[in-house]
Design a protein around this motif. Structure first.
Motif, mmCIF file in Angstrom:
data_model
loop_
_atom_site.group_PDB
_atom_site.id
_atom_site.type_symbol
_atom_site.label_atom_id
_atom_site.label_comp_id
_atom_site.label_asym_id
_atom_site.label_seq_id
_atom_site.Cartn_x
_atom_site.Cartn_y
_atom_site.Cartn_z
ATOM 1 N N VAL A 200 0.873 -1.179 0.000
ATOM 2 C CA VAL A 200 0.000 0.000 0.000
ATOM 3 C C VAL A 200 0.907 1.225 0.000
ATOM 4 O O VAL A 200 1.586 1.504 0.990
ATOM 5 C CB VAL A 200 -0.940 0.019 1.220
ATOM 6 N N TYR A 201 0.931 1.935 -1.104
ATOM 7 C CA TYR A 201 1.899 3.016 -1.287
ATOM 8 C C TYR A 201 1.838 4.045 -0.171
ATOM 9 O O TYR A 201 2.873 4.563 0.278
ATOM 10 C CB TYR A 201 1.670 3.697 -2.644
ATOM 11 N N ASN A 202 0.624 4.383 0.300
ATOM 12 C CA ASN A 202 0.481 5.426 1.315
ATOM 13 C C ASN A 202 0.889 4.981 2.710
ATOM 14 O O ASN A 202 0.866 5.795 3.637
ATOM 15 C CB ASN A 202 -0.968 5.920 1.358
ATOM 16 N N SER A 203 1.252 3.709 2.873
ATOM 17 C CA SER A 203 1.666 3.222 4.189
ATOM 18 C C SER A 203 3.120 3.623 4.426
ATOM 19 O O SER A 203 4.044 2.817 4.320
ATOM 20 C CB SER A 203 1.505 1.696 4.265
ATOM 21 N N ARG A 204 3.301 4.909 4.765
ATOM 22 C CA ARG A 204 4.637 5.476 4.911
ATOM 23 C C ARG A 204 4.698 6.391 6.132
ATOM 24 O O ARG A 204 3.676 6.899 6.600
ATOM 25 C CB ARG A 204 5.016 6.287 3.665
ATOM 26 N N MET A 205 5.908 6.607 6.613
ATOM 27 C CA MET A 205 6.133 7.483 7.758
ATOM 28 C C MET A 205 7.426 8.267 7.524
ATOM 29 O O MET A 205 8.479 7.671 7.279
ATOM 30 C CB MET A 205 6.232 6.660 9.047
ATOM 31 N N LEU A 232 2.375 -2.069 9.016
ATOM 32 C CA LEU A 232 2.029 -1.118 10.074
ATOM 33 C C LEU A 232 2.797 -1.379 11.367
ATOM 34 O O LEU A 232 3.132 -0.437 12.096
ATOM 35 C CB LEU A 232 0.520 -1.163 10.345
ATOM 36 N N ILE A 233 3.065 -2.647 11.669
ATOM 37 C CA ILE A 233 3.844 -2.951 12.874
ATOM 38 C C ILE A 233 5.269 -2.424 12.714
ATOM 39 O O ILE A 233 5.850 -1.866 13.656
ATOM 40 C CB ILE A 233 3.853 -4.468 13.152
ATOM 41 N N TYR A 234 5.826 -2.577 11.528
ATOM 42 C CA TYR A 234 7.163 -2.054 11.237
ATOM 43 C C TYR A 234 7.189 -0.531 11.389
ATOM 44 O O TYR A 234 8.129 0.037 11.954
ATOM 45 C CB TYR A 234 7.581 -2.460 9.828
ATOM 46 N N LEU A 235 6.147 0.142 10.897
ATOM 47 C CA LEU A 235 6.082 1.596 11.033
ATOM 48 C C LEU A 235 5.992 2.007 12.494
ATOM 49 O O LEU A 235 6.630 2.980 12.918
ATOM 50 C CB LEU A 235 4.884 2.151 10.253
ATOM 51 N N LEU A 236 5.195 1.273 13.279
ATOM 52 C CA LEU A 236 5.065 1.577 14.703
ATOM 53 C C LEU A 236 6.412 1.451 15.412
ATOM 54 O O LEU A 236 6.824 2.353 16.161
ATOM 55 C CB LEU A 236 4.039 0.641 15.339
ATOM 56 N N LYS A 237 7.102 0.355 15.174
ATOM 57 C CA LYS A 237 8.393 0.132 15.827
ATOM 58 C C LYS A 237 9.441 1.129 15.347
ATOM 59 O O LYS A 237 10.243 1.639 16.140
ATOM 60 C CB LYS A 237 8.851 -1.301 15.578
ATOM 61 N N SER A 238 9.433 1.442 14.058
ATOM 62 C CA SER A 238 10.415 2.381 13.506
ATOM 63 C C SER A 238 10.183 3.791 14.026
ATOM 64 O O SER A 238 11.138 4.512 14.373
ATOM 65 C CB SER A 238 10.354 2.367 11.980
ATOM 66 N N GLY A 239 8.924 4.202 14.082
ATOM 67 C CA GLY A 239 8.604 5.532 14.603
ATOM 68 C C GLY A 239 8.987 5.668 16.067
ATOM 69 O O GLY A 239 9.540 6.689 16.493
ATOM 70 N N GLU A 241 11.294 3.961 17.634
ATOM 71 C CA GLU A 241 12.754 3.958 17.726
ATOM 72 C C GLU A 241 13.339 5.310 17.332
ATOM 73 O O GLU A 241 14.296 5.791 17.954
ATOM 74 C CB GLU A 241 13.321 2.851 16.834
ATOM 75 N N PHE A 242 12.772 5.941 16.309
ATOM 76 C CA PHE A 242 13.266 7.252 15.886
ATOM 77 C C PHE A 242 13.114 8.265 17.012
ATOM 78 O O PHE A 242 14.041 9.046 17.290
ATOM 79 C CB PHE A 242 12.515 7.729 14.643
ATOM 80 N N ILE A 243 11.943 8.279 17.657
ATOM 81 C CA ILE A 243 11.717 9.232 18.759
ATOM 82 C C ILE A 243 12.646 8.917 19.926
ATOM 83 O O ILE A 243 13.240 9.826 20.529
ATOM 84 C CB ILE A 243 10.241 9.198 19.199
ATOM 85 N N ARG A 244 12.802 7.656 20.231
ATOM 86 C CA ARG A 244 13.681 7.264 21.338
ATOM 87 C C ARG A 244 15.132 7.661 21.057
ATOM 88 O O ARG A 244 15.829 8.186 21.936
ATOM 89 C CB ARG A 244 13.566 5.760 21.566
ATOM 90 N N ASN A 245 15.600 7.444 19.839
ATOM 91 C CA ASN A 245 16.992 7.756 19.497
ATOM 92 C C ASN A 245 17.276 9.255 19.471
ATOM 93 O O ASN A 245 18.432 9.675 19.599
ATOM 94 C CB ASN A 245 17.356 7.154 18.137
ATOM 95 N N ASN A 246 16.228 10.054 19.284
ATOM 96 C CA ASN A 246 16.415 11.502 19.228
ATOM 97 C C ASN A 246 15.907 12.206 20.486
ATOM 98 O O ASN A 246 15.699 13.422 20.489
ATOM 99 C CB ASN A 246 15.715 12.063 17.991
ATOM 100 N N SER A 247 15.701 11.430 21.552
ATOM 101 C CA SER A 247 15.281 11.983 22.835
ATOM 102 C C SER A 247 16.415 11.834 23.848
ATOM 103 O O SER A 247 17.351 11.065 23.649
ATOM 104 C CB SER A 247 14.029 11.261 23.350
ATOM 105 N N LYS A 248 16.291 12.546 24.941
ATOM 106 C CA LYS A 248 17.273 12.468 26.015
ATOM 107 C C LYS A 248 16.604 11.942 27.286
ATOM 108 O O LYS A 248 15.424 12.184 27.516
ATOM 109 C CB LYS A 248 17.875 13.841 26.295
ATOM 110 N N VAL A 249 17.367 11.218 28.085
ATOM 111 C CA VAL A 249 16.901 10.781 29.397
ATOM 112 C C VAL A 249 17.843 11.389 30.435
ATOM 113 O O VAL A 249 18.967 10.931 30.618
ATOM 114 C CB VAL A 249 16.879 9.242 29.536
ATOM 115 N N ARG A 250 17.393 12.449 31.043
ATOM 116 C CA ARG A 250 18.179 13.074 32.109
ATOM 117 C C ARG A 250 17.884 12.339 33.423
ATOM 118 O O ARG A 250 16.942 11.567 33.510
ATOM 119 C CB ARG A 250 17.824 14.552 32.224
#
Length: 376
Positions: A200-205, A232-239, A241-250
């Motif tokens: 499904v072409y529109n299944s993108r993030m 969709l599961i791949y998109l959920l996990k990838s999204g 991971e992207f937020i986690r990798n670009n966040s900080k844990v103080r």
């Protein structure tokens, strides 16, 4: 009285007088109200809500009924109520949300469906008309059967994730009972969205970590930039991971331990991404979910406004009624325990964020929507 009726109306428009020579000026609102969450047209009232009055209420009421029957198809449900305010005669045309969408304005050889965008009634774009057609026939995009044959595709990620999260194997019969295929082995759109292949072409993030507080040139001001497509599961996990990798844990040191202070609550992020994936509009050509991270916030934007019409800003998220644009996908994610009870996702985003150490009202999640998108 009129102020109370205006306050109770889901949507409203005001007309100083009834226009019979150019009735499209108000009939387009009848179409839009029917295609959305309903609304009320007040005749004899100015835009600043001042009662002006109608000279012949009975004649105007008859003309309104006649013109709706002649020029709106299918015939919407409506009620005409005579009102009096400051000794002036008015009319309130209450239009119910329709079940046989789309409702068209037809005249002069054209048929046009309207929707509400803010305080205006505008012509519905093709993809919204397509969604209204599905809604009017009690269908959804994800339930439609395609010409793709199940045996030509693999579902390794779906089956592995289902086993991991439920402890149960995904049986061959589940593909039919869960609505991913029909009895002849043809995939539904929901089934295509769960294949290992990108079907499904529109299944993108699209994910971007911006340098600063606003978007700019992706070539100069993007600290990280990723595009994902497929299951969709791949998109959920990838999204996630992207937020986690670009966040900080103080962290803050206490006497006997330390307290972690992450930028975002992981469960709230999951709920926001699941909400975007299961409630988005997959009909919009060339569309995708966007994750935009800034120095002070993360925004998750998905195609498609509120499924029932209106905007999220008009609702109380603690009492909002659950309406599912893609019920098959929603049920599958519910089975895999990615989401809790239906209709609780937005509340969960808020409650999980409130649990963060050092939380204040300034960090409370915000929700907004237009006719074309939804943003957390």
């Amino acid at each position: 009285m009129i102020e109370q009726l205006i306050a109770e109306a889901t949507e409203c428009d005001f007309k100083v007088a009834l226009e019979t020579k150019k009735p499209k000026s108000w009939l387009k609102s009848v179409s839009a109200f029917s295609n959305g969450i309903g609304g009320t047209l007040f005749f004899g009232v100015s835009d600043d809500r001042e009662p002006i009055g109608l000279s012949d209420v009975q004649k105007d009421a008859e003309a309104i009924s006649r013109l709706i029957k002649e020029r709106i198809t299918p015939l919407p449900q409506f009620i005409l109520k005579p009102l009096q305010e400051d000794g002036k005669n008015l009319l309130a045309l209450e239009v119910s949300p329709g079940r046989s969408t789309p409702y068209y304005y037809k005249a002069d050889g054209v048929m046009e469906a309207y929707i509400r965008v803010g305080n205006e009634s505008v012509i519905a774009p093709d993809y919204i008309v397509n969604e209204l057609i599905l809604k009017g026939t009690n269908q959804s995009f994800d339930t439609l059967t395609t010409d793709a044959v199940k045996k030509d595709y693999s579902f390794t990620l779906l089956e592995a994730t289902y086993l991991e999260r439920t402890g149960l194997r995904f049986e061959p019969s589940d593909y039919v009972s869960f609505g991913l295929t029909d009895k002849n082995g043809l995939l539904t759109n929901a089934g295509k969205l769960m294949t290992d292949q990108h079907t499904v072409y529109n299944s993108r993030m699209f994910c971007t970590r911006w340098n600063g507080l606003e978007k700019s040139s992706i070539f100069d001001d993007a600290l990280d930039d990723k595009e994902y497509e497929g299951n969709l599961i791949y998109l959920l996990k990838s999204g996630s991971e992207f937020i986690r990798n670009n966040s900080k844990v103080r962290f803050v040191k206490e006497a006997q331990y330390r307290v972690d202070k992450p930028d975002y609550a992981e469960r709230a992020v999951t709920e926001a991404l699941v909400n975007a994936l299961i409630h988005r509009d997959y009909i919009v050509l060339g569309s995708e979910i966007h994750i935009d991270m800034f120095d002070d916030r993360v925004e998750i934007t998905s195609p498609g406004g509120m499924f029932g019409g209106g905007s999220i800003q008009e609702y109380d998220i603690y009492s909002i009624r659950s309406m599912r644009r893609n019920p098959v996908i929603a049920d599958l994610f519910h089975r895999m325990k990615y989401m809790e009870r239906r209709g609780s996702g937005l509340r969960k985003i808020v409650s999980e964020t409130e649990k963060l150490p050092g939380y204040t009202e300034a960090y409370k999640p915000e929700f907004s929507s237009t006719a074309t998108d939804f943003r957390v």
